[in-house]
Motif scaffolding. Structure first.
Motif, mmCIF file in Angstrom:
data_model
loop_
_atom_site.group_PDB
_atom_site.id
_atom_site.type_symbol
_atom_site.label_atom_id
_atom_site.label_comp_id
_atom_site.label_asym_id
_atom_site.label_seq_id
_atom_site.Cartn_x
_atom_site.Cartn_y
_atom_site.Cartn_z
ATOM 1 N N ASP A 1106 58.721 66.854 20.963
ATOM 2 C CA ASP A 1106 59.179 67.002 19.585
ATOM 3 C C ASP A 1106 58.048 66.717 18.594
ATOM 4 O O ASP A 1106 58.182 65.905 17.680
ATOM 5 C CB ASP A 1106 60.378 66.088 19.316
ATOM 6 N N ASP A 1109 57.844 68.407 14.153
ATOM 7 C CA ASP A 1109 58.005 67.805 12.828
ATOM 8 C C ASP A 1109 56.659 67.401 12.243
ATOM 9 O O ASP A 1109 56.426 67.556 11.035
ATOM 10 C CB ASP A 1109 58.933 66.593 12.916
ATOM 11 N N ALA A 1367 68.494 60.006 14.599
ATOM 12 C CA ALA A 1367 67.515 60.822 15.325
ATOM 13 C C ALA A 1367 67.997 61.019 16.757
ATOM 14 O O ALA A 1367 69.048 61.616 16.996
ATOM 15 C CB ALA A 1367 66.134 60.202 15.261
ATOM 16 N N GLY A 1368 67.268 60.469 17.744
ATOM 17 C CA GLY A 1368 67.646 60.673 19.141
ATOM 18 C C GLY A 1368 68.609 59.653 19.688
ATOM 19 O O GLY A 1368 69.086 59.797 20.821
ATOM 20 N N SER A 1393 61.659 65.004 24.456
ATOM 21 C CA SER A 1393 61.646 64.633 23.034
ATOM 22 C C SER A 1393 61.908 63.140 22.881
ATOM 23 O O SER A 1393 62.911 62.723 22.299
ATOM 24 C CB SER A 1393 62.697 65.458 22.279
ATOM 25 N N GLY A 1396 62.200 61.082 19.292
ATOM 26 C CA GLY A 1396 63.474 60.865 18.626
ATOM 27 C C GLY A 1396 64.073 59.510 18.944
ATOM 28 O O GLY A 1396 64.846 58.963 18.143
#
Length: 1586
Positions: A1106, A1109, A1367-1368, A1393, A1396
């Motif tokens: 990820d 971003d 987020a994650g 990811s 996150g």
């Protein structure tokens, strides 16, 4: 040849290739070879003699009409054509062999008679082009009109082979590529297309005229590359008639591919890649087969479950009818209506849920109902075979796989993670290992072919030299004197000619030379020469190098001190410091120029690089308007460290080798990237513009699209990085599914194989190792002189600045900055200090007795004599007996097993200390008491070991230190609880998560892996230091480019970003926030505000999926403290591209360091990833499994017939086909199947069940009780029982016992039988056996990974359980319980990811509430700890990545070993030599024949012949010397033949053995007088006579 031997011999291969290129015959030798019949006779029937022309004839003869008639006559006569084969040395496109000499310039590009005897009767002729490259043509009339003597055809051949014509075509294609990049062609582009068409047509006409059209082996259409010309021209003509972007894109592809045959050396590279692709055909088949099986398993487990959505039930449902008579409420339409479903903010899909307690839950007011649409535009599902197979490809390629797993767990339940851990992950990992091993073996085979070609050339050269010596032995002395005379005469002639040329030149040239010498060599007067001499002594002194190194390091540190925000004074200080260092390096350059003259200074590459940096720095003083761009140029100074830093130097050579030695492979990769970029833009640009609303809510193009060239390039680059599935979904939404799948799958396969090939080629390339490079840089003299200089500065020794005398005048490099690495020789004592982990095994073997060691060191006894108790006294005897008793206890197996049990229980007790423990009082009390009990037991264990082993022994053992530290943590945790220090005790108690690490020392497999890892730490540290230096350059560059630019104005209530038109900067945002408190100026968690945060950002960019971003923030950045603008700085993405390429090389460099350390351990005989017992067990199991089951033939004709039937190959193949058809029936299953389809599937299952039952009945009748002696038959029987139970009791079994989805899993081994029954699958079987043989190593590494994951899960639960969700982190993925924390870490890898999960942990006030009350829980606040979180995730990702690399290395090791098991490894040869030295201490190379039996029995596998071995030794028939002695070479060759068969390269084996004896006494020659077989016959005859 094993992997390590391949690694070691890579340098020897390079030297052999260089020697083969240097093999050239002198003109005199070449003349004798071609004109002396005696030399030709000495060559005999060798391959060289068969290719040479008749004695006395010319080598290169023009092709005339007479030559054509002779070829025609031979072709009609068919003279021995069937017995001849084309020579590989004279193939089309190869260089002319060295023994033909160099042709005259006028013979180039001219038709010549054939040199290959095979083609002399094939109606062909050859033409030598530039570089003596062979080009072969048909001797028939081209196009039926132009004979070889035709002037037009001769002109066409000259044009075709002329470098300018090739340059013209390449230039045309490159210019055409520039026009391809235009999104909207100009008006005059059609005229340019016609020009391109004319040039391409002209090229094709020239080829047809020179080669012919289709008749003949070397005609135009017989060459596959020429079909590209036809396709290019035909598509261009069609484009003139029909306008189509798809056709235009296809035409562009053909034009780009035309570059491949035009670039020198590219044809052979592409041909090698195609051959490697053919070798991967079997692996591809196996991969597709098993991925299909996994897809079927996924269907059976998760079919329809990803359509479970949180839906709100409608209120007041009434049966109201509309005007047309339909019911007013439609349930299916209501489920399709998105407003009835629950959406999380920022998500396109509604929330998934499940109907299990461990699945995802719906918010209050919503119910989990199965809908109609799957996630991600409906493409993520297991409803039918297509998307299920795509999901398996995602898992294998690690592409957005964590999202797939979490969606599945949310819909099905956390328990189904076992399906991924036990089936999908191991299966996809094995398939990936198969592909990597196959590519590695293909590279190895390619290297073998190159080496064989070089060895053949060397062999031919040696044969020619031997023939020359043999032909004229009597005149050898005269020849030796005559050759120098001729050479001298030649030199005199050349000097005379040179002098004549010089005399004829203009006098202005001599004046130019004088001016150049005056400018470049400064020797004007004696004072100047005196100054130069002293300056040279000064600049070559090690202290001067040391000063420059310190200046470089300080300069780098100052550049790294830039941050945001900076005060004006600090910024001014940095600017001044940079100017000071610029002046220092300018002075350095001037001193070196004066000392060495410009001529000597600019001969050194590093000096040129340094002067360029200084020149750029001076130039920036006049043109730079800011400090940032200036610092970016000055960052090149970091690379100056490579002059003194050997590891850094090797890294740069690794990068350079990819650009030079592997330039063709790198160029192919670049061409593929450009081709797919142009193809994607042309195919899909209109679709993205027309249907963009399908993938964008505001109908604007998303960040990833293929509407223009640069965006398409970024998308292709992203696909090559392994992230392709999301862009594929977007493509399929706006364009054709088939076209998108074809485009992306082709790019993924070709691109990843090219990158993998480049990766493995660089990994196995023969770059200099660290020790050699350090020696080349004169490490020892520089270090010694620098140490003396330091001692002189400190006053310990007299300082002598004139230490650099004439001995160091040839030195071009100074100090080496490397630490002591694993490549350097380390004394034994230092090795023990460096690697204390190897001590426990040795001590455990030495102290199995009942005599304890001294308790303390000798110094302790001297300081405190009371500690030295007299054993003759009562107290001393009691203490001695007590220690012996304690030693007996701690050495007992039951004690060790008890401690292992306690470690397991104490680790299991940590699981219950989750966020819910304070609410469970009884469980909390039990856990607290258990913690006290376990701590007490470990304390008693430590006291017992103190008493038994003594403090000296205990605290010199690394593993005992680990036990001591973990116990200290437990005691400190109890102490803080008693003292009420809750804040301090929380972190200390969290360190109890290290408790499972204590089990590593108790399990030998884990211990071996950890010891291997610790021994490789010095090499890893050195490689990591180089990588961090490279990252430092990008971090400083990021600070200069993005510092203070990752902030934005944000409305927390509406969760919306302000546009730059509304709020432009930080000041305007503060003005708005005065009126609206919910508006804040926020900064991203990942920034480049300083070098430290830059390192974290780069780590996320390199090791997290990820990272987009961060990329979006870079792209949107504007100015410092300004509001970001959408894609304001698009081309800054090139920074990311360069960094990703740098990561690619740093990863290779680190893995090379790991392999280098493993190679050292392997050569020293140390276990790598498995113990000796595991190795023996897996070999025995392999032997047992590789045996074909033997069944006794039954009685009775009927049973015998059935026996032959069920044991036949055709019966087995029939059953494999039936199993495959059964899998096809399972593939045809669908969640939305009709009733008719359901009946078809039901009866197909019944049919297959009848067939499997009939197979069982036939085999049980034919084999009887022997049926159950085979593991395959037992597996067949189990599958049959499962099928019967699943068919008749499907609902009952699925609810209470097992799911029908398990049946395909059990059928996996049955389908794999087809691999063994199918012919030409030997390579696949070897790869599969390689994975099987590495199973113990895989299990050891996975077990160590499990222990680490357990410890990190507990640590994460202790520290991050109360973190605010976001987020994650959500209800499924969090650190609140052990199992949730375990899921988080299992889904944390460089391809997932995980950022996150880190993002909420990095939140601090005001983004979280540090004093918030958690109802029913003990801890306050929901903030995380950024420092602990960063260290936690970076450490886990790094360790898991290293273990994953070890997994791949372990499998490739076994694959290389099995692939080349017929060769004797260096390890086996060392074992033979060491055993021989026991019987031959003087290294005379001879032993007594009577000792042969003991010697062969003392050897280890594979050369060992255990006793009784007299019969086998007699059949060896060894040569017997005087005194009944036998020679080591004869014994080795005989043993090799016994095990592997006759050796193919006897000389190579003898040379390898001779190297072992080189350091000892020379061999005394001895002739054999008999043989061991004759001696035995004589002894038998003598016994009979007596």
């Amino acid at each position: 040849m094993s992997l390590f031997e391949f690694w070691r011999r890579k340098k020897e291969t390079g030297e052999e290739l260089q020697r083969s290129r240097d093999k050239k015959l002198s003109p005199s030798d070449l003349k004798r070879l071609l004109g002396d019949s005696e030399v030709r006779g000495a060559l005999g029937n060798s391959s060289v003699a068969s290719l040479l022309p008749p004695v006395g004839s010319e080598v290169f003869r023009r092709f005339t009409d007479a030559s054509k008639e002779e070829n025609q006559r031979r072709h009609e006569a068919k003279e021995e054509v069937s017995q001849l084969k084309p020579s590989n040395q004279l193939r089309d496109g190869e260089s002319l062999p060295f023994f033909y000499g160099t042709p005259l310039p006028e013979l180039l590009n001219t038709p010549l008679e054939e040199l290959d005897p095979y083609y002399q009767s094939q109606q062909t002729f050859l033409v030598l082009g530039k570089g003596n490259i062979i080009h072969r043509f048909n001797s028939g009339a081209a196009c039926g009109l132009f004979s070889p003597s035709n002037s037009l055809r001769t002109c066409a051949i000259r044009v075709l082979l002329h470098p300018f014509f090739r340059f013209l075509v390449i230039s045309t294609i490159l210019v055409n590529c520039v026009f391809m990049t235009m999104k909207n062609p100009t008006k005059w582009s059609s005229i340019v297309e016609l020009v391109f068409l004319a040039i391409y047509t002209l090229e094709m006409i020239v080829k047809m005229v020179s080669r012919g059209v289709c008749f003949g082996k070397f005609s135009f259409f017989r060459d596959p590359w020429n079909w590209l010309d036809v396709l290019v021209i035909s598509t261009m003509f069609l484009l003139e008639l029909v306008s189509s972007n798809k056709l235009l894109a296809l035409s562009f592809v053909f034009r780009i591919l035309k570059l491949l045959p035009l670039i020198p050396g590219m044809k052979s590279t592409v041909k090698a890649l195609i051959q490697s692709g053919k070798q991967l055909a079997g692996v591809t088949m196996v991969t597709v087969l098993f991925l299909s099986i996994f897809a079927v398993v996924g269907q059976q487990f998760f079919m329809g479950r990803l359509r479970n959505r949180c839906t709100m039930w409608p209120v007041n449902i009434t049966n109201v009818y509309s005007d047309n008579g339909t019911r007013g409420f439609d349930y299916h339409d209501y489920l399709r209506y998105s407003d009835s479903q629950y959406f999380l903010p920022g998500h396109l899909d509604s929330l998934l849920c499940g109907n299990r307690s461990d699945a995802g839950m719906c918010p209050h007011g919503f119910t989990c109902i199965r809908g109609f649409k799957n996630p991600n535009y409906g493409y993520t599902s297991f409803d039918w075979f297509g998307p299920s197979l795509l999901s398996m490809i995602r898992l294998m390629t690690h592409n957005f796989w964590d999202n797939l797993v979490m969606l599945t767990l949310r819909a099905s339940g956390k328990a189904y993670l076992a399906v991924f851990l036990l089936v999908f992950f191991p299966g996809c990992f094995c398939l990936l290992c198969l592909i990597i091993a196959a590519v590695a073996m293909a590279i190895g085979n390619r290297e073998k072919r190159i080496l064989a070609k070089a060895q053949l050339q060397t062999k031919e050269y040696n044969q020619i030299q031997e023939a020359l010596k043999t032909s004229d032995k009597e005149e050898q002395a005269d020849c030796r004197t005559a050759i120098p005379e001729t050479e001298d005469d030649g030199q005199e002639i050349s000097k005379k000619q040179h002098s004549r040329v010089e005399g004829s030149e203009d006098s202005s040239c001599s004046r130019c030379l004088e001016v150049a010498n005056f400018c470049l060599k400064w020797n004007c007067c004696g004072c100047w020469r005196w100054l130069k001499q002293h300056l040279y002594t000064f600049v070559t002194n090690p202290l001067f190098d040391l000063g420059i190194i310190l200046c470089l390091i300080i300069n780098i540190i100052i550049m790294a001190m830039e941050h945001y925000p900076m005060t004006a004074s600090f910024e001014s200080m940095l600017t001044t410091a940079e100017l000071v260092f610029l002046f220092i390096f300018l002075v350095e350059m001037l001193l070196k120029v004066i000392a060495m003259d410009p001529y000597g200074y600019f001969k050194v590459g590093w000096n040129i690089f340094e002067s360029i940096i200084v020149a750029l720095g001076i130039l920036e003083l006049f043109i730079a308007d800011g400090f940032g761009f200036l610092c970016c140029l000055w960052l090149l100074r970091v690379f100056r460290l490579a002059r003194w830093w050997a590891s850094f130097n090797i890294f740069l050579k690794l990068v350079w080798s990819s650009l030079s030695a592997l330039r063709n492979l790198t160029l192919v990769l670049l061409i593929v990237v450009f081709m797919f970029t142009v193809l994607g833009m042309q195919l899909f640009k209109d679709d993205y513009e027309a249907l963009v609303c399908r993938i964008s809510a505001d109908c604007t193009l998303p960040r990833w699209h293929m509407n223009d060239l640069f965006h398409t390039f970024l998308l292709v680059f992203r696909v090559l990085l392994g992230d392709w599935i999301e862009t594929l979904w977007d493509c399929m939404e706006v364009s054709s599914h088939t076209m998108c799948l074809t485009f992306f799958m082709t790019l993924v396969i070709i691109g990843n194989l090219l990158i993998l090939g480049l990766f493995l080629t660089l990994l196995l390339s023969g770059v200099l190792n660290l020790s050699e490079q350090t020696q080349k840089m004169n490490l020892k003299p520089s270090v010694v002189q620098t140490t003396r200089a330091f001692r002189g500065l400190l006053g310990w020794e007299k300082l002598d600045l004139s230490a650099a005398d004439g001995k160091d005048k040839g030195r071009t490099d100074g100090l080496a900055l490397d630490v002591v690495t694993s490549d350097q020789a380390v004394p034994e004592s230092e090795d023990e200090q460096r690697h204390p982990e190897v001590l426990p095994v040795e001590h455990a073997e030495d102290h199995r007795g009942n005599t304890p060691e001294d308790c303390c060191y000798a110094g302790c006894y001297r300081c405190c004599p009371l500690l030295d108790l007299n054993k003759s006294q009562r107290l001393g005897r009691f203490w001695s007996n007590l220690r012996r008793t304690c030693l007996s206890i701690v050495q007992h197996r039951a004690f060790e097993a008890f401690i292992i049990l306690i470690i397991v229980l104490s680790s299991a007790a940590l699981i219950f200390e989750d966020i819910h423990l304070p609410q469970r009082r009884d469980l909390e009390m039990v856990v607290a008491i258990a913690d006290l009990v376990f701590t007490f037991i470990f304390l008693v264990e430590m006291l017992l070991k103190w008493s038994a082993l003594g403090l000296k022994r205990y605290f010199t053992d690394a593993w005992c230190w680990l036990d001591f530290l973990i116990l200290s943590v437990s005691l400190a945790c109890l102490a803080t609880d008693l003292l009420g220090l809750s804040k301090l005790g929380a972190f200390i108690c969290s360190l109890r998560a290290l408790m499972p690490l204590r089990i590593i020392n108790r399990i030998q497999g884990l211990k071996v892996v950890v010891q291997t890892f610790l021994r490789s730490l010095p090499s890893l540290f050195n490689a990591a230091l180089v990588s961090l230096t490279i990252w430092l350059v990008f971090s400083i560059m990021g600070v200069n480019m993005f510092a203070g630019k990752f902030s934005y104005c944000f409305n927390e209530t509406s969760e919306e970003y302000f546009l730059a038109e509304h709020v432009n900067n930080k000041t305007e945002c503060y003005i708005v926030s005065e009126s609206f408190s919910e508006v804040q100026w926020k900064t991203l968690a990942l920034t480049f505000d300083n070098v430290g945060s830059g390192y974290l950002s780069l780590f996320v960019l390199a090791a997290a999926a990820d990272w987009f971003d961060l990329m979006y923030s870079m792209t949107d950045s504007t100015q410092v403290e300004d509001q970001p603008v959408y894609e304001n700085n698009l081309y800054v993405n090139l920074y990311i591209v360069l960094f990703k390429i740098a990561v690619f090389f740093t990863v290779i460099f680190i893995i090379r360091a790991m392999i280098r350390a493993l190679q050292r351990d392997w050569s020293e005989g140390k276990p790598l990833f498995m113990t000796e017992n595991q190795l023996i067990s897996i070999k025995a199991l392999k032997t047992r499994l590789s045996r074909k089951p033997q069944y006794p033939v039954p009685q009775g004709s009927c049973r015998v017939w059935l026996y032959k039937l069920v044991t036949s190959l055709w019966f087995e193949m029939f059953m494999v086909v039936v199993i495959c058809l059964n899998m096809v029936a399972l593939i045809a299953d669908d969640d939305l199947r009709s009733v008719e389809m359901l009946h078809i599937l039901h009866w197909s299952k019944f049919t297959f069940l009848i067939i499997f039952l009939a197979e069982f009945i036939l085999k049980i009748i034919a084999l009887g009780r022997h049926y159950f002696t085979s593991g395959r038959n037992i597996l067949d029987f189990v599958v049959l029982l499962l099928l019967i139970a699943g068919f008749f009791l499907a609902d009952f079994n699925e609810r209470y016992f097992w799911s029908p989805a398990l049946v395909p899993i059990f059928q996996l081994p049955l389908i794999s039988k087809g691999i063994y029954l199918t012919p030409r699958t030997r390579g696949i079987r070897k790869l599969l056996w390689g994975i099987f043989m590495s199973l113990p190593a895989i299990l050891n590494i996975i077990l160590l990974f499990s222990v680490l994951t357990f410890s990190f899960s507990v640590f994460g639960m202790f520290n991050f359980a109360y973190v605010k969700r976001g987020a994650g982190i959500d209800d499924m993925q969090n650190f609140e319980t052990f199992w949730s924390s375990l899921i988080c870490l299992l889904l944390t890898s460089p391809s997932s990811s995980w950022y996150g999960l880190l993002l909420p942990i990095m939140q601090t006030a005001p983004d979280c509430d540090p004093v918030m009350e958690n109802p029913g829980l003990a801890k306050q606040g929901d903030c995380g700890n950024p420092v602990v979180g960063v260290v936690f995730f970076t450490t886990f990702v790094t360790l898991s990545s290293l273990l994953l690399v070890y997994l791949y290395i372990a499998i490739i090791l076994e694959t290389f070993h099995l692939e080349n098991s017929e060769e004797l490894s260096d390890r086996d040869l060392t074992m033979f030599y060491n055993t021989w030295r026991k019987f031959d201490p003087d290294a005379s190379r001879y032993i007594q024949y009577s000792d042969l039996s003991d010697f062969c029995s003392a050897l280890k596998d594979p050369l060992r012949i255990p006793k009784p071995n007299s019969i086998r030794l007699i059949h060896m028939d060894l040569p017997l010397m005087h005194g009944d002695k036998i020679h080591c070479e004869n014994v080795l060759l005989a043993l090799y033949s016994q095990v592997f068969g006759d050796p193919a390269e006897v000389d190579s084996l003898k040379t390898r053995l001779e190297k072992k004896f080189m350091s000892n006494s020379p061999e005394v020659p001895c002739e054999p007088i008999s043989s061991t077989l004759e001696k035995n016959q004589e002894e038998v005859a003598a016994t009979v006579i007596q």
